[in-house]
Design a protein around this motif. Structure first.
Motif: not given
Length: 418
Positions: A293-313
């Motif tokens: 669902h669009p409100l589910e946490s991992r979908r909603a924050w996916q681009h933020v999480a991806d950027a954190i994991n690759r260190g792109d502040i």
């Protein structure tokens, strides 16, 4: 096991930002949860996911339902509760790598859904961010095979006084169907040691209780290492009958992130030595991102999480700002239209008779009333909402949603039915 606080290894370009952030902590007034942390300190995990720590060991979660003796059931509930503390509060992951300092603050309406499947059967989890100011997360965890259910809500308040302190108001209720038995549970306070030097170590402090409707209470005292002596992450828990609170039946003591023992008080016999790592954690199953669902946490924050994991502040800040700005716009529209964002799985209640009865049954000096402070609201699992949503999903009924950008959140128009 090493109990030393290890210094964070910041990249040279991050050091000045880190110490500027520390300086802002010391001068900030109000709840630190609203303070924006530098992107390189952020965890890719939202706080709403923390509800999963309650049942990473479904066998321990369900074990009390198979015990006929109420005293032993109360002890098993205590053991299960203690087993939930390590993963939730440890500063290292399973590989010994230090976790990021600051989890993502959930937005209003954010949800996290998953399940565990193992020898205990299927254990389900639904968590929802039911309030943003003040922040509060509600969750419901249940296992139908064993008739065990846990519902609750937590409202953290973060402040600075020499170090970062986290007080967690709210409570949880564990219910065992077979015995029609309830357990009222409060959560320990947290303070983060070593934050001024970058040597970050969370410690639990204060006292919490597990009060049962069968007449047993567990009192858990958390201790941190002192300047001269003591052991990090230590605790002492006493289980006693409510009529004889000066005569504990069992004492559990040790480290909540390591080994602890359970001793029977009348004989002095050690009935169990336990380490939570000796019990395999069951992997949590979640729906693939594209089907969430669009409100589910991992979908909603996916681009933020991806950027954190690759260190792109820079990408972290950009993607996070998009979500936060859209949330502010949604609140403005709701206020202008005189409506409130609909909670999907939980409903606000004026009272919680079960929790209040258990709390009222305790003596004044061990009262839970302070931890049950209702300024954040009382949030109850709404079975009718859940069943309606499940029925609609089975029938292929969805209400319209749209997003302005591919975050899963922005510009959502939704009906709580889908």
């Amino acid at each position: 096991m090493s109990n030393k606080c290890e210094s964070e290894k910041f990249a040279p370009q991050h050091k000045s930002a880190f110490f500027s952030f520390i300086k802002s902590l010391a001068t900030f007034k109000g709840d630190l949860a609203s303070l924006t942390a530098p992107p390189f300190l952020l965890s890719p995990q939202s706080i709403v996911e923390y509800s999963a720590y309650w049942a990473e060991h479904p066998t321990l979660f369900c074990a009390p339902a198979s015990e006929s003796d109420p005293e032993r059931r109360a002890l098993l509930v205590l053991k299960w509760f203690l087993s939930t503390l390590k993963q939730q509060h440890s500063n290292k992951d399973d590989n010994g790598k230090r976790k990021k300092m600051k989890p993502l603050n959930p937005f209003l309406g954010e949800i996290f859904i998953g399940k565990w499947e193992d020898e205990a059967g299927t254990t389900n989890l639904v968590a929802e961010q039911v309030s943003h100011h003040p922040p509060a997360t509600a969750c419901n965890i249940w296992n139908d095979k064993h008739g065990v259910r846990l519902r609750g809500h937590v409202a953290p308040k973060v402040y600075f006084s020499g170090t970062v302190h986290i007080d967690r108001k709210g409570y949880s209720l564990l219910h065992i169907d077979k015995y029609d038995e309830d357990y009222l549970i409060t959560m320990p306070k947290i303070h983060v040691e070593g934050i001024m030097t970058g040597s970050l170590c969370p410690e639990l402090s204060g006292t919490t209780y597990i009060q049962s409707s069968s007449g047993y209470t567990a009192k858990i005292d958390y201790k941190s290492k002192g300047w001269v002596s003591g052991t990090r992450n230590s605790f002492t828990a006493k289980l006693f009958h409510d009529d004889r609170d000066e005569e504990p039946l069992y004492v559990a003591e040790g480290q909540w992130n390591g080994d602890f023992s359970i001793k029977k008080c009348d004989t002095g016999e050690v009935v169990e030595k336990f380490n939570v790592d000796s019990v395999p954690r069951t992997p949590l199953q979640v729906t693939p991102l594209e089907h969430q669902h669009p409100l589910e946490s991992r979908r909603a924050w996916q681009h933020v999480a991806d950027a954190i994991n690759r260190g792109d502040i820079f990408a972290v800040g950009h993607e996070k700002t998009k979500i936060e700005q859209e949330q502010r716009e949604m609140r403005k529209r709701e206020k202008a239209e005189g409506r409130e964002f609909p909670r999907r799985y939980f409903s606000r209640a004026k009272e919680d008779p079960i929790a209040e009865k258990l709390a009222d049954g305790m003596k004044e000096e061990t009262s839970m009333k302070g931890e049950m402070d209702g300024h954040h609201g009382i949030w109850i699992w709404d079975e009718k909402k859940y069943r309606r949503i499940q029925d609609n999903l089975r029938n292929g009924i969805k209400s319209p949603t749209r997003t302005r950008f591919d975050s899963g959140v922005g510009g959502i128009i939704l009906d709580v039915k889908d």
